[in-house]
Design an enzyme around this catalytic site. Structure first.
Site, PDB file in Angstrom:
ATOM      1  CE  LYS A  62      -4.486   0.690   0.204  1.00  0.00           C
ATOM      2  NZ  LYS A  62      -5.477  -0.320  -0.182  1.00  0.00           N
TER       3      LYS A  62
HETATM    4  N1  GLU Z   1      -7.158  -0.053  -3.399  1.00  0.00           N
HETATM    5  C1  GLU Z   1      -7.897  -1.235  -3.682  1.00  0.00           C
HETATM    6  C2  GLU Z   1      -7.955  -2.147  -2.478  1.00  0.00           C
HETATM    7  O1  GLU Z   1      -7.807  -1.700  -1.357  1.00  0.00           O
HETATM    8  C3  GLU Z   1      -7.416  -1.926  -4.949  1.00  0.00           C
HETATM    9  C4  GLU Z   1      -6.008  -2.390  -4.944  1.00  0.00           C
HETATM   10  C5  GLU Z   1      -5.534  -2.906  -6.301  1.00  0.00           C
HETATM   11  O2  GLU Z   1      -6.307  -2.977  -7.225  1.00  0.00           O
HETATM   12  O3  GLU Z   1      -4.349  -3.235  -6.367  1.00  0.00           O
HETATM   13  O4  GLU Z   1      -8.214  -3.311  -2.578  1.00  0.00           O
END
Ligand code: GLU
Length: 421
Positions: free
Chosen positions: A111
């Site tokens: 993240k």
């Molecule tokens: N931000 C989204 C999540 O928390 C998508 C992450 C992604 O597609 O890599 O799952």
């Protein structure tokens, strides 16, 4: 589970760790693997100079945390928000590892976050910040290493700038370095709606299990951003009655069902869900506690805590956001018999379609939307039943079952690969 102070209760890293420890203990995970999986692999802090429209320089702080690459490249979104902390990004990175494992897609977890107020920045400022941020991450990310995506306050345009900046450094176009891009530059059909669609798919399975039907199910959605708005729209189309929408600047209620298409148009015109003539204004905190079949928190963390969990009156809690429910609230909801579809299952539709996007970019061959949606449905339905079966077989709630299933899958892979120690 250990008792936490209120401050610990709402710290996402503590929330993640409390569930991880509990699930790992239930699994009898050996101490070495417990230590490996409890903490992220790598954490990068960057200070990003950005030239602002005023001509002054501003420096923003950003993070990228890679929790695990055991099952594949690290994967996870980038959030822009004034409240981002390293602990939050750590928790979100671990949740991505567990989410990808629950969905059984070949990614680890990561993240990113940048501390900024995106709504107060111009497009130019956002672009410069995004580009410099990406440049700082250039050795850290890559199609086989770590693949960012949109998250809170980031979107297709930000992903396009990230892809372009990375590509300029690589001296070639590398579309598969990020997902959630616009369709004409390597994005996937269906990605924009994917998280909302995934929530609908698992909600369909949950109501079937409880003998309910969409026509008789009243739904309240918190958040009308990408996830909440698409979820509400798809669920309304599927026959659910959306009785409430809660946003940062107010909430609206209509016992007979809100016309979601009308609300989309109203929001497009006015920039807000407030003052929508076909619904009453409601108190946001009270609407979270109104009686409904499915409550879908699809905004931010810590919306259901030990302070309000006892008053929640939904039958099913479908977690569209990451970490909307604290560990203490879980126990209260379990006593009340609320069925939880935990975040690492419920909102996995986004990253699952990101996986399809990454595959399509690497193939150079793009799928029809119906193919994307069918594949998504297969994965979400399997993941839902894997979690529910795990919960029944191990006599734990769905959240702990999802963690146990995920930890089990990641630990199995690590044992198979062996540890380079
Ligand atoms: N931000 C989204 C999540 O928390 C998508 C992450 C992604 O597609 O890599 O799952």
């Amino acid at each position: 589970m250990k008792t936490l102070t209120l401050e610990q209760e709402i710290n996402p890293w503590e929330a993640q760790s409390a569930r991880f420890d509990f699930a790992a203990q239930k699994l009898n995970l050996d101490e070495g693997l417990w230590k490996v999986l409890r903490y992220p692999n790598r954490e990068l802090i960057v200070h990003i100079p950005v030239s602002m429209d005023t001509g002054k320089l501003e420096v923003f702080t950003g993070f990228r945390v890679q929790h695990s690459i055991a099952r594949g490249p690290a994967k996870g979104g980038v959030r822009f928000s004034p409240d981002v902390t390293l602990d939050e990004v750590r928790a979100l990175a671990s949740w991505m590892t567990w989410k990808c494992a629950v969905a059984n897609i070949p990614f680890g977890g990561a993240k990113a976050g940048s501390i900024c107020a995106p709504h107060k920045m111009s497009q130019g400022e956002l672009e410069r910040m995004t580009r410099r941020y990406t440049a700082e991450l250039v050795e850290f990310i890559g199609p086989e290493k770590d693949v960012p995506a949109p998250d809170m306050n980031t979107n297709e345009q930000i992903m396009a700038w990230m892809m372009d900046t990375y590509s300029m450094h690589m001296r070639q176009t590398v579309t598969s370095v990020v997902t959630g891009k616009p369709i004409n530059i390597g994005g996937s059909r269906g990605r924009r709606e994917a998280t909302g669609r995934g929530i609908m798919i698992v909600s369909n399975e949950a109501i079937k299990k409880l003998g309910m039907r969409p026509e008789d199910t009243r739904v309240i959605v918190q958040g009308f951003g990408n996830v909440g708005s698409n979820c509400a729209r798809l669920m309304a189309q599927a026959g659910y009655t959306i009785i409430g929408i809660i946003e940062v600047d107010g909430a609206i209620y209509n016992a007979r069902g809100i016309d979601i298409e009308g609300l989309w148009k109203h929001r497009e015109r006015s920039g807000s869900i407030a003052r929508f003539s076909e619904a009453e204004e409601a108190d946001p905190a009270e609407l979270m506690l109104a009686e409904c079949g499915i409550l879908i928190p699809a905004a931010i963390e810590n919306q259901i805590t030990s302070r309000n969990a006892a008053r929640v009156k939904c039958r099913i809690l479908a977690e569209g956001a990451n970490g909307p429910t604290t560990a203490a609230a879980d126990e209260i909801l379990a006593d009340k018999g609320v069925m939880i579809i935990p975040d690492i299952l419920c909102n996995a539709g986004g990253v699952t379609t990101s996986y399809f996007e990454w595959v399509q970019d690497r193939q150079g061959y793009f799928w029809k939307e119906s193919v994307v949606n069918e594949q998504l449905e297969d994965i979400m339905i399997s993941a839902f039943h894997d979690v529910v079966r795990y919960a029944e077989n191990h006599s734990v709630n769905n959240r702990i079952a999802a963690y146990m299933l995920a930890i089990d899958r990641v630990a199995y892979t690590i044992r198979q690969r062996g540890i380079y120690a």
